[in-house]
Structure formats: C-alpha cells, structure tokens
Design an enzyme around this catalytic site. Structure first.
Site, PDB file in Angstrom:
ATOM      1  N   HIS A   1     -10.250   6.768   1.463  1.00 10.70           N
ATOM      2  CA  HIS A   1     -10.926   7.595   0.457  1.00 10.70           C
ATOM      3  C   HIS A   1     -10.102   8.860   0.173  1.00 10.70           C
ATOM      4  CE1 HIS A   1     -14.574   5.687   2.487  1.00 10.70           C
ATOM      5  NE2 HIS A   1     -14.700   5.289   1.245  1.00 10.70           N
TER       6      HIS A   1
ATOM      7  N   GLN B   1      -7.061  -0.225  -4.147  1.00  7.87           N
ATOM      8  CA  GLN B   1      -6.686  -1.646  -4.241  1.00  7.87           C
ATOM      9  C   GLN B   1      -7.369  -2.464  -3.144  1.00  7.87           C
ATOM     10  OE1 GLN B   1      -2.418  -2.860  -4.323  1.00  7.87           O
ATOM     11  NE2 GLN B   1      -3.222  -4.718  -3.352  1.00  7.87           N
ATOM     12  N   LYS B   2      -7.790  -1.788  -2.088  1.00  9.25           N
ATOM     13  CA  LYS B   2      -8.545  -2.451  -1.010  1.00  9.25           C
ATOM     14  C   LYS B   2      -9.637  -3.339  -1.588  1.00  9.25           C
ATOM     15  CE  LYS B   2     -10.856  -2.825   2.987  1.00  9.25           C
ATOM     16  NZ  LYS B   2     -12.197  -3.064   2.528  1.00  9.25           N
ATOM     17  N   ASP B   3     -10.301  -2.842  -2.646  1.00  8.70           N
ATOM     18  CA  ASP B   3     -11.334  -3.619  -3.331  1.00  8.70           C
ATOM     19  C   ASP B   3     -10.778  -4.041  -4.687  1.00  8.70           C
ATOM     20  OD1 ASP B   3     -13.756  -3.154  -1.438  1.00  8.70           O
ATOM     21  OD2 ASP B   3     -12.854  -1.186  -1.702  1.00  8.70           O
TER      22      ASP B   3
ATOM     23  N   GLN C   1     -13.097  -5.342  -7.407  1.00 11.80           N
ATOM     24  CA  GLN C   1     -13.935  -4.246  -7.911  1.00 11.80           C
ATOM     25  C   GLN C   1     -13.174  -3.421  -8.956  1.00 11.80           C
ATOM     26  OE1 GLN C   1     -16.559  -1.603  -5.438  1.00 11.80           O
ATOM     27  NE2 GLN C   1     -14.790  -0.259  -5.538  1.00 11.80           N
TER      28      GLN C   1
ATOM     29  N   HIS D   1     -12.879   8.072   5.101  1.00 13.74           N
ATOM     30  CA  HIS D   1     -11.706   7.849   5.954  1.00 13.74           C
ATOM     31  C   HIS D   1     -10.457   8.115   5.114  1.00 13.74           C
ATOM     32  CE1 HIS D   1     -11.455   4.130   3.723  1.00 13.74           C
ATOM     33  NE2 HIS D   1     -12.654   3.758   4.154  1.00 13.74           N
TER      34      HIS D   1
ATOM     35  N   GLN E   1     -25.884  -2.810  -4.968  1.00 13.82           N
ATOM     36  CA  GLN E   1     -24.734  -3.673  -4.698  1.00 13.82           C
ATOM     37  C   GLN E   1     -24.808  -4.378  -3.349  1.00 13.82           C
ATOM     38  OE1 GLN E   1     -21.912  -0.250  -5.046  1.00 13.82           O
ATOM     39  NE2 GLN E   1     -20.848  -1.215  -3.335  1.00 13.82           N
TER      40      GLN E   1
ATOM     41  N   SER F   1     -15.098   1.863   5.852  1.00 14.25           N
ATOM     42  CA  SER F   1     -16.238   2.495   6.526  1.00 14.25           C
ATOM     43  C   SER F   1     -16.883   1.503   7.495  1.00 14.25           C
ATOM     44  CB  SER F   1     -17.272   2.956   5.504  1.00 14.25           C
ATOM     45  OG  SER F   1     -16.659   3.836   4.583  1.00 14.25           O
TER      46      SER F   1
HETATM   47  P1  AMP Z   1     -16.365   2.669  -0.588  1.00 16.84           P
HETATM   48  O1  AMP Z   1     -16.835   3.972  -0.039  1.00 16.84           O
HETATM   49  O2  AMP Z   1     -16.067   1.648   0.453  1.00 16.84           O
HETATM   50  O3  AMP Z   1     -17.232   2.163  -1.714  1.00 16.84           O
HETATM   51  O4  AMP Z   1     -14.960   2.973  -1.251  1.00 16.84           O
HETATM   52  C1  AMP Z   1     -14.796   3.964  -2.223  1.00 16.84           C
HETATM   53  C2  AMP Z   1     -13.425   3.835  -2.840  1.00 16.84           C
HETATM   54  O5  AMP Z   1     -12.431   3.970  -1.824  1.00 16.84           O
HETATM   55  C3  AMP Z   1     -13.202   2.464  -3.495  1.00 16.84           C
HETATM   56  O6  AMP Z   1     -12.469   2.643  -4.695  1.00 16.84           O
HETATM   57  C4  AMP Z   1     -12.393   1.739  -2.466  1.00 16.84           C
HETATM   58  O7  AMP Z   1     -11.560   0.727  -3.005  1.00 16.84           O
HETATM   59  C5  AMP Z   1     -11.553   2.867  -1.894  1.00 16.84           C
HETATM   60  N1  AMP Z   1     -11.067   2.509  -0.571  1.00 16.84           N
HETATM   61  C6  AMP Z   1     -11.800   2.042   0.475  1.00 16.84           C
HETATM   62  N2  AMP Z   1     -10.998   1.757   1.523  1.00 16.84           N
HETATM   63  C7  AMP Z   1      -9.731   2.050   1.127  1.00 16.84           C
HETATM   64  C8  AMP Z   1      -8.452   1.953   1.749  1.00 16.84           C
HETATM   65  N3  AMP Z   1      -8.308   1.513   2.994  1.00 16.84           N
HETATM   66  N4  AMP Z   1      -7.367   2.342   1.042  1.00 16.84           N
HETATM   67  C9  AMP Z   1      -7.499   2.786  -0.231  1.00 16.84           C
HETATM   68  N5  AMP Z   1      -8.672   2.898  -0.871  1.00 16.84           N
HETATM   69  C10 AMP Z   1      -9.781   2.528  -0.214  1.00 16.84           C
END
Ligand code: AMP
Length: 295
Positions: A38, A149-151, A154, A35, A62, A187
């Site tokens: 990412h 920063q969302k996570d 992490q 999205h 995880q 996601s």
């Molecule tokens: P994920 O696929 O959920 O593991 O996320 C992959 C990367 O995208 C991680 O570093 C997340 O923190 C980042 N991410 C997920 N959602 C967002 C968002 N809404 N804004 C910015 N980064 C995001």
C-alpha cells in the site's frame, strides 16, 4: 492530516481543493491493515499529486457470504500513524452505512472481465469492487487513482470502468511489492502462522518456475501450468485453487503462447488462508502503467 468519515464532507473538501486551490488530487483506495505494498502506492501518489487521499474501507460488497469480511484485519490507529509518516493529507474512512446508506440499490458490473479467474472463484466480487471504486471516484474526483499489480484483474476491471463510464481519473498501476522471501505483501498474510508464512513462499516460486519454463522456450500454456502446479504440490501446507495462463489484456485463456504479454495468475490456500499472486511475461519492461478514460 485529517480523517474524514462522511461522504459529503469528503466531497466538499475535494471540491474546494479542485476549484479554489486548483491542486491535483491523488487517491489510493485500500481496505486498511496497511503494508509496504500500500505504502508504495502512497509514495507514488505523494510524488505525482499535490493532495493525497487514502481511503480505508473494508467493502462488504466485495466479500462473499462465506468469506472473511468479519475477520478482515482492521487497525485504523496504526494505519493513521503510518500515513502521517508518509505525509498524507486526508484519510477517508467511512463507516459502511455511509457508503451504502439504507435503500442503496445501484451496482456497477464490468461484464466479461469480471467473470473470469477471481470472478469464477468469487462470484460478485468485482461487482462489489467496481461499485465501491465508482462511488469513491465520484465522491473525490481525483486526477489520479493508484492500484497495485498484485490485484491485476482488479486493476483491469477498474481501467475498463473508468473508460466505459467516462470518468475523469487516470488509473496508475504499480508493481507488486514482495517480502524478501518472494511472498507478495498482503493484509491477509497476517492470518498466517510462521510455518504457513514459510509455506506461502511456494506461490511465488511456482510463478517463477512457470516463467523459467517459458524462458527456456516452452510455448505450451499447459506445460507452464503443470510446472507451477507441481511446485505448489511439493508444499504440503498448500492447496492450489487455480493457476491460469491468459492474455493480459482481455484475460482470455491461452493455449499456445505466441501473443504477448502473457499473464499467469495463481490462487492458493495456505491452511485456511486464500492468497493470490501473478506475474506478467514479456511485458514492455515499463515499471508504471497508466490509462485514462478515452485513451
Ligand atoms: P487492499 O487493501 O488489499 O484492497 O489493497 C489496496 C491496494 O493496494 C490495491 O490496489 C492493491 O492491488 C494494492 N496492493 C495490495 N498488495 C500490494 C502489494 N504487495 N504490492 C503492490 N500493491 C499492493
């Protein structure tokens, strides 16, 4: 753009880029179902690095036993089309047995930081994250790796592991991308019905309420938590799991809000879907934040 499935091939491609072409490599680790959140990381990687690698791997290590590993959205065809538009050089999409071959026995545990907030709700989660990120960083050896920063927790765990294990990658953390409604992109939002998607906007509103209280001069963490809790409770489809006010560097719980910056994290169930979000109060105003081993 090339899609790579094998760890060995990924590592030899990356080695060639580094040694023979002397180019910088940026890695964006993801679990796919891409999205705009990412894609904001991909855009920054594209600007900063010669070669951009996006990994797409739904990491079983995880997920807890009762979590959504099986149901997690997977659509590599759509992800590939999006990443082609963004001029990505390589997608690294290994199958699970490629990352965890038979007999795999080594796990990375970032003590302390992993045991709070999300770590309490999801035991073993950050051990899985730290392990897979270590394998990705060792396979690709990128100059930069990009996280959202969302996570927040992490990103903190990963910065610490890079520092502690002396990995030669700079970690870049970028702001949370939101829908117009304020809902943080995720996601897992694909699990939400349209009513639930509307209800989920309460999460960001709760964070804003806490921030409002802080801006109005409130310095008791408990009062900020109360403001957020009440907001979530006003939405019948939402169930608050936790809201926490902590020191944004070590994640320790705060009572009085004298030291800055402050992190407010929240986890909420909307129906069966668990969503997280956070905001930082009184940050330096910097948009981008990066850290390298030893710094
Ligand atoms: P994920 O696929 O959920 O593991 O996320 C992959 C990367 O995208 C991680 O570093 C997340 O923190 C980042 N991410 C997920 N959602 C967002 C968002 N809404 N804004 C910015 N980064 C995001």
């Amino acid at each position: 753009m090339e899609i790579i499935n094998r760890r060995q091939r990924m590592s030899s491609v990356a080695r060639k880029i580094r040694r023979e072409q002397d180019k910088s490599i940026g890695l964006v680790p993801t679990m796919g179902a891409l999205h705009d959140g990412h894609l904001s990381l991909v855009k920054e990687a594209r600007q900063m690095c010669d070669i951009v690698v996006v990994s797409v791997f739904v990491n079983p290590a995880q997920f807890g036993p009762k979590e959504d590993y099986e149901h997690y959205p997977r659509d590599l065809t759509r992800d590939t089309a999006l990443l082609t538009d963004y001029n990505v050089d390589y997608i690294f999409a290994p199958p699970s047995e490629e990352m965890y071959p038979r007999g795999y026995a080594t796990y990375v545990n970032v003590e302390g930081l992993s045991d709070q907030l999300e770590g309490i709700s999801r035991p073993g989660h950050f051990r899985g994250v730290a392990t897979v990120v270590t394998v990705l960083l060792n396979t690709i050896r990128p100059d930069f790796a990009f996280f959202g920063q969302k996570d927040f927790q992490q990103a903190l765990v990963i910065k610490r592991l890079v520092r502690d294990l002396a990995l030669d990658t700079e970690i870049v953390v970028l702001p949370t991308i939101r829908e117009d409604s304020g809902l943080a992109m995720s996601s897992r939002n694909t699990y939400l019905s349209s009513e639930e998607r509307e209800a989920a906007t309460v999460i960001h509103r709760a964070l804003l309420k806490a921030r409002e209280a802080y801006k109005a001069g409130e310095r008791s963490a408990g009062k900020l938590v109360e403001a957020a809790r009440k907001t979530v409770e006003s939405e019948p489809r939402a169930r608050l799991e936790y809201v926490n006010v902590s020191n944004s560097e070590n994640l320790e719980k705060l009572d009085k809000l004298d030291d800055l910056p402050i992190l407010i994290t929240i986890a909420v169930f909307i129906g069966k879907t668990r969503l997280i979000d956070n905001i930082v109060l009184n940050s330096s105003g910097k948009k981008k934040d990066s850290a390298k081993a030893g710094s």
